[in-house]
Structure formats: structure tokens, C-alpha cells
Design a protein around this motif. Structure first.
Motif, PDB file in Angstrom:
ATOM      1  N   ALA A  96       0.866  -1.182   0.000  1.00 52.96           N
ATOM      2  CA  ALA A  96       0.000   0.000   0.000  1.00 52.96           C
ATOM      3  C   ALA A  96       0.904   1.234   0.000  1.00 52.96           C
ATOM      4  CB  ALA A  96      -0.879  -0.016   1.247  1.00 52.96           C
ATOM      5  N   VAL A  97       0.358   2.347  -0.423  1.00 52.54           N
ATOM      6  CA  VAL A  97       1.102   3.607  -0.422  1.00 52.54           C
ATOM      7  C   VAL A  97       1.644   3.875   0.994  1.00 52.54           C
ATOM      8  CG1 VAL A  97       0.869   6.118  -0.660  1.00 52.54           C
ATOM      9  CG2 VAL A  97      -0.159   4.580  -2.361  1.00 52.54           C
ATOM     10  N   GLY A  98       2.934   4.220   1.070  1.00 52.18           N
ATOM     11  CA  GLY A  98       3.546   4.542   2.361  1.00 52.18           C
ATOM     12  C   GLY A  98       4.301   3.383   2.982  1.00 52.18           C
ATOM     13  N   GLU A  99       4.072   2.164   2.481  1.00 49.82           N
ATOM     14  CA  GLU A  99       4.784   1.019   3.067  1.00 49.82           C
ATOM     15  C   GLU A  99       6.222   0.965   2.539  1.00 49.82           C
ATOM     16  OE1 GLU A  99       1.461  -2.160   4.463  1.00 49.82           O
ATOM     17  OE2 GLU A  99       1.925  -2.207   2.325  1.00 49.82           O
ATOM     18  N   VAL A 100       7.105   0.416   3.404  1.00 52.66           N
ATOM     19  CA  VAL A 100       8.549   0.509   3.154  1.00 52.66           C
ATOM     20  C   VAL A 100       9.171  -0.868   3.002  1.00 52.66           C
ATOM     21  CG1 VAL A 100      10.743   1.221   4.232  1.00 52.66           C
ATOM     22  CG2 VAL A 100       8.740   2.699   4.407  1.00 52.66           C
ATOM     23  N   GLY A 101      10.172  -0.977   2.123  1.00 47.04           N
ATOM     24  CA  GLY A 101      10.934  -2.216   1.973  1.00 47.04           C
ATOM     25  C   GLY A 101      12.395  -1.909   1.703  1.00 47.04           C
ATOM     26  N   VAL A 102      13.228  -2.955   1.795  1.00 49.30           N
ATOM     27  CA  VAL A 102      14.673  -2.786   1.584  1.00 49.30           C
ATOM     28  C   VAL A 102      15.140  -3.757   0.509  1.00 49.30           C
ATOM     29  CG1 VAL A 102      16.964  -2.958   2.653  1.00 49.30           C
ATOM     30  CG2 VAL A 102      15.020  -2.160   4.011  1.00 49.30           C
ATOM     31  N   ILE A 103      15.832  -3.214  -0.503  1.00 50.78           N
ATOM     32  CA  ILE A 103      16.484  -4.038  -1.523  1.00 50.78           C
ATOM     33  C   ILE A 103      17.957  -4.132  -1.109  1.00 50.78           C
ATOM     34  CG2 ILE A 103      17.137  -4.181  -3.970  1.00 50.78           C
ATOM     35  CD1 ILE A 103      14.743  -2.252  -4.551  1.00 50.78           C
ATOM     36  N   SER A 104      18.495  -5.357  -1.065  1.00 49.34           N
ATOM     37  CA  SER A 104      19.907  -5.459  -0.661  1.00 49.34           C
ATOM     38  C   SER A 104      20.637  -6.538  -1.451  1.00 49.34           C
ATOM     39  CB  SER A 104      20.000  -5.756   0.840  1.00 49.34           C
ATOM     40  OG  SER A 104      21.357  -5.892   1.207  1.00 49.34           O
ATOM     41  N   ILE A 162      16.606   1.663   0.487  1.00 51.04           N
ATOM     42  CA  ILE A 162      15.327   1.701   1.207  1.00 51.04           C
ATOM     43  C   ILE A 162      14.305   2.424   0.324  1.00 51.04           C
ATOM     44  CG2 ILE A 162      14.151   2.429   3.326  1.00 51.04           C
ATOM     45  CD1 ILE A 162      16.913   2.501   4.695  1.00 51.04           C
ATOM     46  N   VAL A 163      13.194   1.734   0.059  1.00 50.43           N
ATOM     47  CA  VAL A 163      12.178   2.320  -0.836  1.00 50.43           C
ATOM     48  C   VAL A 163      10.819   2.380  -0.136  1.00 50.43           C
ATOM     49  CG1 VAL A 163      13.299   1.625  -2.998  1.00 50.43           C
ATOM     50  CG2 VAL A 163      11.678   0.059  -1.907  1.00 50.43           C
ATOM     51  N   ARG A 164      10.012   3.349  -0.554  1.00 48.29           N
ATOM     52  CA  ARG A 164       8.657   3.499   0.008  1.00 48.29           C
ATOM     53  C   ARG A 164       7.675   3.670  -1.143  1.00 48.29           C
ATOM     54  NH1 ARG A 164       8.382   8.641   3.488  1.00 48.29           N
ATOM     55  NH2 ARG A 164       8.294   9.556   1.422  1.00 48.29           N
ATOM     56  N   LYS A 165       6.620   2.876  -1.106  1.00 44.16           N
ATOM     57  CA  LYS A 165       5.612   2.958  -2.178  1.00 44.16           C
ATOM     58  C   LYS A 165       5.002   4.360  -2.190  1.00 44.16           C
ATOM     59  CE  LYS A 165       2.721   1.083  -5.244  1.00 44.16           C
ATOM     60  NZ  LYS A 165       1.630   0.135  -5.115  1.00 44.16           N
ATOM     61  N   ALA A 166       5.054   5.003  -3.353  1.00 47.55           N
ATOM     62  CA  ALA A 166       4.563   6.370  -3.471  1.00 47.55           C
ATOM     63  C   ALA A 166       3.129   6.396  -3.987  1.00 47.55           C
ATOM     64  CB  ALA A 166       5.475   7.160  -4.409  1.00 47.55           C
ATOM     65  N   ALA A 167       2.477   7.518  -3.794  1.00 47.08           N
ATOM     66  CA  ALA A 167       1.085   7.662  -4.250  1.00 47.08           C
ATOM     67  C   ALA A 167       1.039   7.655  -5.770  1.00 47.08           C
ATOM     68  CB  ALA A 167       0.512   8.941  -3.695  1.00 47.08           C
TER      69      ALA A 167
END
Ligand code: COA
Length: 390
Positions: A365-373, A385-390
């Protein structure tokens, strides 16, 4: 956000799409082990006299059960199956191409790039630069990225970079820097023909790798949005020299061969130019390095570990990923939190974390965060570190 962290500047670069090229053939552990064991049987028969005299050690068979237990790998996609499974050859058959033909590494990169361009509704005219970030370049020059740029019809520039399995994370950081320097969009591709540098006669590692290509499109955050977007909240890179994963292929091989080289190389000139690793040492060194990198990065960016929905980790070894996630979270991660693609793809070097991101993000959902490593030879490690944008 923690109380002490300074407020984050508004994200100025985002990921707008990813692409994936998966080769048409897959090899199961059982098929690979059958070919390996046929080679072992043949070798032991041919050297029966020397083995009986104690001059040569007999080769030991491989086991599909060991491979799955030690690595989590069940199968791998490959560009050529027959050459790898031919016990008299044990290397992919990738026919040489003329200089006027698109080279094979560029071809798979272009396929992944087109997938990402379709997904992001991006044309070649919308891209300002191409980065080819991978563990193995097909040649010294001209740069693979320039050939890929040409095949896609992109104006602007392209260049190659290699930080082994961490190449994609380093490529994202580099693309982000180029956008901050004025580019609108950067295409980063990770073509990995890992089976071409794998010694399929080495019992310790013959099962490790597969082939694939991935692509990521980065965009300046103030460009009009075409759809999906992931704000980049931060990137962090780390390297520390180690010989525990090494490939001695390089342009000096020609003069080394002319000089005769050292005794080891004369005995086995072939394997010295392929992938080698001390798997246990890699495991022991890299797990804490990556765990600390991700945990420190999240803290500095002001993201609480508990707020991270997903870790899209490099896909080399299942228990390695489980250890890293445990180190960061302080508990075991679920498969939903740290998805696995190495069961079907094996280790695809720099592409692994991007395959995981590509396949496992639709539920955000918009605002949720994840990490690519990504992490691997060098040693090298990167966190995005990325966050789903609107
Ligand atoms: N089939 C059956 N047995 C095998 C085997 C095979 N193919 N390969 C090794 N073995 C045996 C060994 O002989 C050894 O036997 P022993 O205990 O009797 O001496 C035993 O299995 C354990 O070998 P080991 O090499 O210590 O295995 P491992 O548990 O460390 O697993 C790796 C090997 C490569 C899967 C693991 O070390 C690894 O993934 N490390 C990290 C790799 C990595 O991330 N690399 C990054 C590359 S980018």
C-alpha cells in the motif's frame, strides 16, 4: 521516525518500473547431479590406475538432497541446457556471434529493459542514460551499456560497472547520483550469464548459479508520473576486500599464459579463470556485514525495523538470507517478509534482489517501506530503502 533522527528531505528520485528476462530452459538439481555424477564416473574410470596407486584422489559424487539442504536451490534457469548437461562438456553452448550481431549479454539485457519500459510506459526518448551493472561483462569494450543503449534507441550515454552480486544496489545508487546531477531517467540493467563462469565440474559449487537479466528504471521525482512509483528513501554501500569469492579471468590472462604462469595454472589453466569461493567463510563474513549495514542504514534514515514490510535480499543461499533477516529483525522473518526466488532461479548474482523486488511487491500500500539489498564478492554490499509512493 526515531526522536533523534533529523527530518528526511523529500525523496527526489524514485523507481518507476522493473523488468525481468527469464531464460526458457530450467535444470533441476536431479538433472544437474546426474550429469555431474556421469562425469565423476568417467573420470574415476579413466584414472582407475592412478587412483588405485594412490596418486590421484577419486572424485566424489554430488547429491540433489545435499544441494537443496545446503543452499535452498531446487532448479536454475539457463540460456543453454544441453551443453551444461553434456558430461563430456559441462559448459553452456553459446555460439560465438559476429561483431555486427547483437551480443548475447546485450540481448538478454535488452529483453529485461523492454519489459521495464513497457511496464513504466517509457520510450527510448524518455531515457537519458544506461548503466549495465553486472558481475561479468562479455568483453572489455566497447561498453555493454553502449551496445544496449544503441539496441534500444536511447540517446545520451551508457557505461558499465561491476561490483559482483552487489552491482544492482551500486547501480541504483549511481543512477540516483546521475539523476541528482541532471538526468531525467536512468535505465539500469543486470544481465547475468552466471553459468558461463561456473565450473560445472566442481562439486562444491556446480549447483550455485543460474542465468537471468533484470532492469530498473529510475526517475526524477518531479517528472509527471506514469503509474507505479517507489520513492528512494536512502542508499548505502559498503566494500571490504576479500579473496574468498574470486574469478581470475581478465585481460592479463593472455600475457600470463605466454609466460607459462604458476604451477597451479599450468596444471589447470581452465578452472583458475572461473568462479571460486570458500563458501563457509563467505557465509561467516558476509552475514554480519550485511546485517549491520541494513540495520544501521534503517536507523540513520529514521525507519523503524518493525515498519519494514519486506526485505528483497540477494539470493545466494537460503540460510544466509534467514540469518541476515534474523539479525536485522531480532526474530525469524516470514517468507512474506523475506521472499525467496533462489529455489527456482538459484544465485543470479546482481539480479537476485531485483527478481525478488519484481515478483513480490504487488501487495504494497502507499507509504509502506521495503529494503532491496545485494551482497557478494569484494566483499561488497548495498542497501536501498524504498517506500511505495502515491
Ligand atoms: N554433494 C554432496 N556433498 C557435498 C557437495 C555436493 N555437491 N558439496 C560439498 N559436499 C559435502 C562436503 O564434502 C562436506 O562434507 P564433509 O562434511 O564430509 O567434509 C559437506 O558437504 C559440507 O560442505 P561445505 O562446503 O561446508 O557445505 P556448506 O554447508 O558450506 O554449503 C554452500 C556450501 C556453497 C552452499 C554454502 O557454503 C554457501 O552458500 N555459502 C555462501 C555462498 C555465497 O553466498 N556466495 C556468494 C556468491 S556471490
Amino acid at each position: 521516525m526515531t526522536e533523534t533522527a533529523a527530518p528526511l528531505p523529500a525523496p527526489d528520485v524514485r523507481i518507476i518500473s522493473t523488468g525481468l528476462f527469464t531464460p526458457p530452459h530450467s535444470i533441476t538439481n536431479e538433472e544437474l547431479v546426474e550429469a555431474f555424477n556421469a562425469y565423476v564416473e568417467r573420470f574415476n574410470e579413466e584414472h582407475a590406475g592412478a587412483i588405485a596407486a594412490g596418486e590421484t584422489a577419486p572424485l566424489q559424487p554430488s547429491s540433489a538432497a545435499f544441494i537443496e539442504k545446503a543452499s535452498g536451490i531446487k532448479a536454475r534457469y539457463v540460456l543453454d541446457k544441453d551443453g551444461i548437461l553434456d558430461a563430456g562438456r559441462m559448459a553452456p553452448r553459446l555460439a560465438p556471434r559476429g561483431n555486427d550481431e547483437l551480443s548475447v549479454l546485450a540481448e538478454i539485457a535488452v529483453a529485461a529493459a523492454r519489459d521495464a519500459m513497457r511496464a513504466g510506459d517509457i520510450g527510448p526518448q524518455d531515457i537519458d542514460g544506461v548503466i549495465c551493472a553486472a558481475s561479468n561483462m562479455q568483453r572489455g569494450y566497447p561498453a555493454m551499456a553502449v551496445e544496449i543503449q544503441d539496441a534500444l534507441g536511447v540517446d545520451g550515454f551508457g557505461f558499465d560497472m561491476n561490483v559482483a552480486c552487489a552491482s544492482a544496489a551500486f547501480g541504483i545508487e549511481t543512477g540516483l547520483g546521475l539523476i541528482r546531477a541532471g538526468a531525467r531517467r536512468i535505465l539500469m540493467v543486470n544481465p547475468e550469464i552466471c553459468t558461463a563462469h561456473l565450473n560445472f565440474r566442481d562439486r562444491d559449487s556446480h549447483f550455485i548459479f543460474g542465468d537471468v537479466a533484470t532492469a530498473v528504471i529510475l526517475e526524477r521525482a518531479d517528472e509527471p508520473s506514469h503509474g507505479e512509483a517507489w520513492d528512494i528513501l536512502g542508499t548505502r554501500l559498503k566494500t571490504r576486500f576479500s579473496n574468498n569469492i574470486r574469478n581470475n579471468f581478465g585481460f592479463l590472462n593472455h600475457c600470463e599464459r605466454a609466460d607459462g604462469g604458476d604451477a597451479d595454472r599450468q596444471a589447470d589453466p581452465f578452472t583458475d579463470k572461473l568462479f571460486k569461493q570458500e563458501g563457509r567463510k563467505v557465509f561467516k563474513d558476509v552475514v554480519p556485514m550485511v546485517g549491520e549495514l541494513i540495520a544501521g542504514h534503517l536507523a540513520d534514515v529514521g525507519v523503524d525495523v518493525g515498519d519494514v514490510k519486506r526485505f528483497w535480499l540477494h539470493q545466494a543461499n537460503l540460510s544466509m538470507n534467514e540469518f541476515i533477516a534474523r539479525k536485522v529483525l531480532g526474530r525469524d522473518a516470514t517468507r512474506e517478509e523475506a521472499p525467496v526466488v533462489l529455489d527456482a532461479y538459484a544465485n543470479t548474482s546482481s539480479a537476485g534482489s531485483i527478481i525478488a523486488f519484481h515478483k513480490h511487491r504487488d501487495d504494497f500500500a502507499v507509504g509502506e517501506v521495503g529494503v532491496i539489498s545485494g551482497f557478494g564478492a569484494g566483499y561488497s554490499a548495498g542497501s536501498v530503502i524504498v517506500r511505495k509512493a502515491a
